[in-house]
Design a protein around this motif. Structure first.
Motif, mmCIF file in Angstrom:
data_model
loop_
_atom_site.group_PDB
_atom_site.id
_atom_site.type_symbol
_atom_site.label_atom_id
_atom_site.label_comp_id
_atom_site.label_asym_id
_atom_site.label_seq_id
_atom_site.Cartn_x
_atom_site.Cartn_y
_atom_site.Cartn_z
ATOM 1 N N ALA A 5 3.060 22.314 14.173
ATOM 2 C CA ALA A 5 3.260 21.736 12.851
ATOM 3 C C ALA A 5 1.945 21.739 12.089
ATOM 4 O O ALA A 5 0.882 21.497 12.668
ATOM 5 N N ALA A 6 2.031 22.017 10.802
ATOM 6 C CA ALA A 6 0.867 21.979 9.924
ATOM 7 C C ALA A 6 0.973 20.744 9.038
ATOM 8 O O ALA A 6 1.913 20.625 8.244
ATOM 9 N N ILE A 7 0.024 19.828 9.175
ATOM 10 C CA ILE A 7 -0.016 18.641 8.321
ATOM 11 C C ILE A 7 -0.900 18.946 7.123
ATOM 12 O O ILE A 7 -2.054 19.363 7.278
ATOM 13 N N ILE A 8 -0.354 18.731 5.935
ATOM 14 C CA ILE A 8 -1.064 19.013 4.688
ATOM 15 C C ILE A 8 -1.325 17.698 3.973
ATOM 16 O O ILE A 8 -0.407 16.925 3.698
ATOM 17 N N VAL A 9 -2.602 17.445 3.679
ATOM 18 C CA VAL A 9 -3.017 16.234 2.963
ATOM 19 C C VAL A 9 -3.652 16.677 1.653
ATOM 20 O O VAL A 9 -4.643 17.416 1.654
ATOM 21 N N VAL A 10 -3.081 16.246 0.541
ATOM 22 C CA VAL A 10 -3.622 16.581 -0.777
ATOM 23 C C VAL A 10 -4.385 15.375 -1.305
ATOM 24 O O VAL A 10 -3.842 14.271 -1.383
ATOM 25 N N THR A 11 -5.655 15.595 -1.666
ATOM 26 C CA THR A 11 -6.502 14.490 -2.122
ATOM 27 C C THR A 11 -6.883 14.652 -3.592
ATOM 28 O O THR A 11 -7.020 15.759 -4.098
ATOM 29 N N TYR A 12 -7.055 13.506 -4.233
ATOM 30 C CA TYR A 12 -7.577 13.466 -5.598
ATOM 31 C C TYR A 12 -8.251 12.110 -5.789
ATOM 32 O O TYR A 12 -7.603 11.098 -5.998
ATOM 33 N N ASN A 13 -9.569 12.105 -5.606
ATOM 34 C CA ASN A 13 -10.346 10.860 -5.701
ATOM 35 C C ASN A 13 -9.873 9.817 -4.680
ATOM 36 O O ASN A 13 -9.593 8.671 -5.035
ATOM 37 N N HIS A 14 -9.803 10.214 -3.435
ATOM 38 C CA HIS A 14 -9.327 9.327 -2.376
ATOM 39 C C HIS A 14 -10.411 8.981 -1.362
ATOM 40 O O HIS A 14 -10.123 8.764 -0.180
ATOM 41 N N ALA A 15 -11.651 8.916 -1.811
ATOM 42 C CA ALA A 15 -12.746 8.608 -0.893
ATOM 43 C C ALA A 15 -12.527 7.281 -0.165
ATOM 44 O O ALA A 15 -12.919 7.130 0.996
ATOM 45 N N ARG A 16 -11.922 6.343 -0.821
ATOM 46 C CA ARG A 16 -11.730 5.014 -0.233
ATOM 47 C C ARG A 16 -10.766 5.027 0.957
ATOM 48 O O ARG A 16 -10.845 4.180 1.833
ATOM 49 N N TYR A 17 -9.852 6.007 0.976
ATOM 50 C CA TYR A 17 -8.774 5.969 1.960
ATOM 51 C C TYR A 17 -8.791 7.122 2.967
ATOM 52 O O TYR A 17 -8.214 7.005 4.055
ATOM 53 N N ILE A 18 -9.400 8.255 2.600
ATOM 54 C CA ILE A 18 -9.222 9.463 3.396
ATOM 55 C C ILE A 18 -9.741 9.321 4.829
ATOM 56 O O ILE A 18 -9.174 9.904 5.760
ATOM 57 N N GLY A 19 -10.780 8.528 5.035
ATOM 58 C CA GLY A 19 -11.315 8.365 6.390
ATOM 59 C C GLY A 19 -10.299 7.734 7.333
ATOM 60 O O GLY A 19 -10.060 8.242 8.442
ATOM 61 N N ASP A 20 -9.702 6.632 6.939
ATOM 62 C CA ASP A 20 -8.703 5.973 7.777
ATOM 63 C C ASP A 20 -7.500 6.876 8.011
ATOM 64 O O ASP A 20 -6.944 6.909 9.115
#
Length: 401
Positions: A5-20
């Motif tokens: 499975a390929a998990i795709i995460v799209v970010t847009y100004n998500h510095a606060r959350y992307i680490g967790d």
């Protein structure tokens, strides 16, 4: 052990959350065969965090904001796994989340997409247990939202749609539908549209309570913010115009939409609806295939010269005078004034207090009436734009001479 499975995460100004989010995805057991982060030109520290703290994650920078659908489609093209999984960057998943999300796709060939149970960060309040599309308005509703999770949604069930914040489908299915429709830009209703196309192709949408995650919701634009409401209704209209003809819109949707504006919509929602209606009205009149919300589409609640409307002036005056109270009698000697006012209170309490209370009640009722009139005026403005939009849409589709 991995799942193809390929998990795709799209970010847009998500510095606060992307680490967790990425920490939870990297802790999945079994793990995905591919994990890619597609960044839509974030202006914060998102790229720096992913590159420095998660070198094992494939990171792609688009150089522009492709929107959620565009970012997901980009991620899908860059991967090759059998299953495609979408995960929002403010998601924190449980270790078995991926396995439970993919299991129904492996077991039942008639399942087109699978979504799981989403909770708010407190871990007990439900956010999403499958979606219901409420017609004729076209309003998406998350089952269980705001309820305490007590197992009331712990059964596998087919639903109208599952949120794009966390869902899975087969790559073959994704490619047969050409992925998400990028016309739903920048976000909202792309998953409703995708699930509608799946159901029209004869496939079911499944909710599984076993794939559990917590989700912030609306972290890009703010949940229920002015921007959220504008984008939500803008793309709701796009969905309705995509799937329903003018006859149904005029006879069925229009009366229901007007009723929603008058009875249910908040002031902020009415403002957002007016902006969305005007954007489409302008697009239809100019024969534009891609309407946009312009910075010019604003409706200040004031007169043309920037002053107050008459209703606003009346409301401001009433707010300042809504509560009245008996004024004490002044005296040069404080002790004498206290005695005189005390005696007056005793002598007039049974007579004056009810009169003052009645006056305050009347003032409050009058203020509520003025506020209701102000809201009715805003609702009337919205319904005028709504009808103008549908008229422009019908004219846009008339045969050309």
């Amino acid at each position: 052990m991995t799942i193809d499975a390929a998990i795709i995460v799209v970010t847009y100004n998500h510095a606060r959350y992307i680490g967790d989010c990425l920490n939870s995805l990297l802790a999945l057991d079994p793990a995905p065969s591919e994990l890619v982060v597609v960044d839509n030109a974030s202006r914060d520290e998102t790229a720096k965090i992913v590159k420095s703290q998660f070198p094992q994650v494939r990171f792609v920078q688009t150089g522009a904001n492709l929107g959620f659908a565009g970012g997901c489609n980009q991620g899908a093209r860059l991967t090759s796994a059998e299953y495609i999984v979408l995960a929002n960057p403010d998601l924190i998943v449980q270790p078995a989340w991926l396995e439970q999300l993919i299991a129904p796709l492996e077991r039942w060939p008639n399942i087109g997409a699978v979504g799981g149970k989403l909770l708010y960060r407190d871990g007990i309040t439900l956010q999403h247990a499958g979606g219901v599309l409420r017609l004729p308005w076209g309003l998406g509703h998350h089952r269980g939202v705001g309820e305490h999770d007590q197992g009331q949604y712990d059964a596998l069930e087919t639903v109208d749609y599952v949120t794009g914040a966390a869902f899975a489908c087969r790559r073959s299915t994704w490619e047969s539908l050409d992925g998400l429709d990028e016309q739903f830009y920048p976000a909202y209703y792309e998953e409703v549209d995708f699930c509608t196309r799946l159901r029209r192709a004869g496939l079911d949408i499944l909710y599984t309570p076993r794939a559990v995650a917590t989700h912030i919701e609306g972290s890009s634009v703010g949940h229920r913010s002015a921007v959220y409401l504008q984008l939500y209704h803008f793309n709701r209209l796009r969905y309705l115009f995509k799937y329903f003809n003018n006859t149904w819109l005029m006879r069925t949707w229009l009366p229901a939409e007007m009723g929603h504006i008058r009875a249910c919509a908040s002031d902020d929602e009415i403002q957002a609806l007016k902006i969305a209606y005007l954007a489409y009205q302008s697009a239809f009149l100019n024969h534009e295939s891609q309407p946009v919300i312009s910075e010019l589409d604003i409706f200040p609640d004031e007169t043309a010269d920037g002053g107050e409307t008459e209703l606003q002036w009346i409301e401001r005056q009433l707010r300042a005078k809504v509560n009245v109270a008996p004024a004490p009698i002044p005296a040069r000697r404080p002790w004498l004034g206290a005695i005189r006012n005390g005696l007056l209170r005793l002598a007039t309490r049974d007579f004056v207090v009810p009169i003052v209370q009645a006056q305050n009640d009347a003032n409050a009722a009058l203020l509520e009436s003025i506020q209701a009139l102000s809201r009715q005026r805003r609702a009337a403005d919205a319904t005028i734009l709504l009808q103008g939009m549908l008229l422009a849409k019908s004219l846009d589709q008339q045969p050309k001479a």
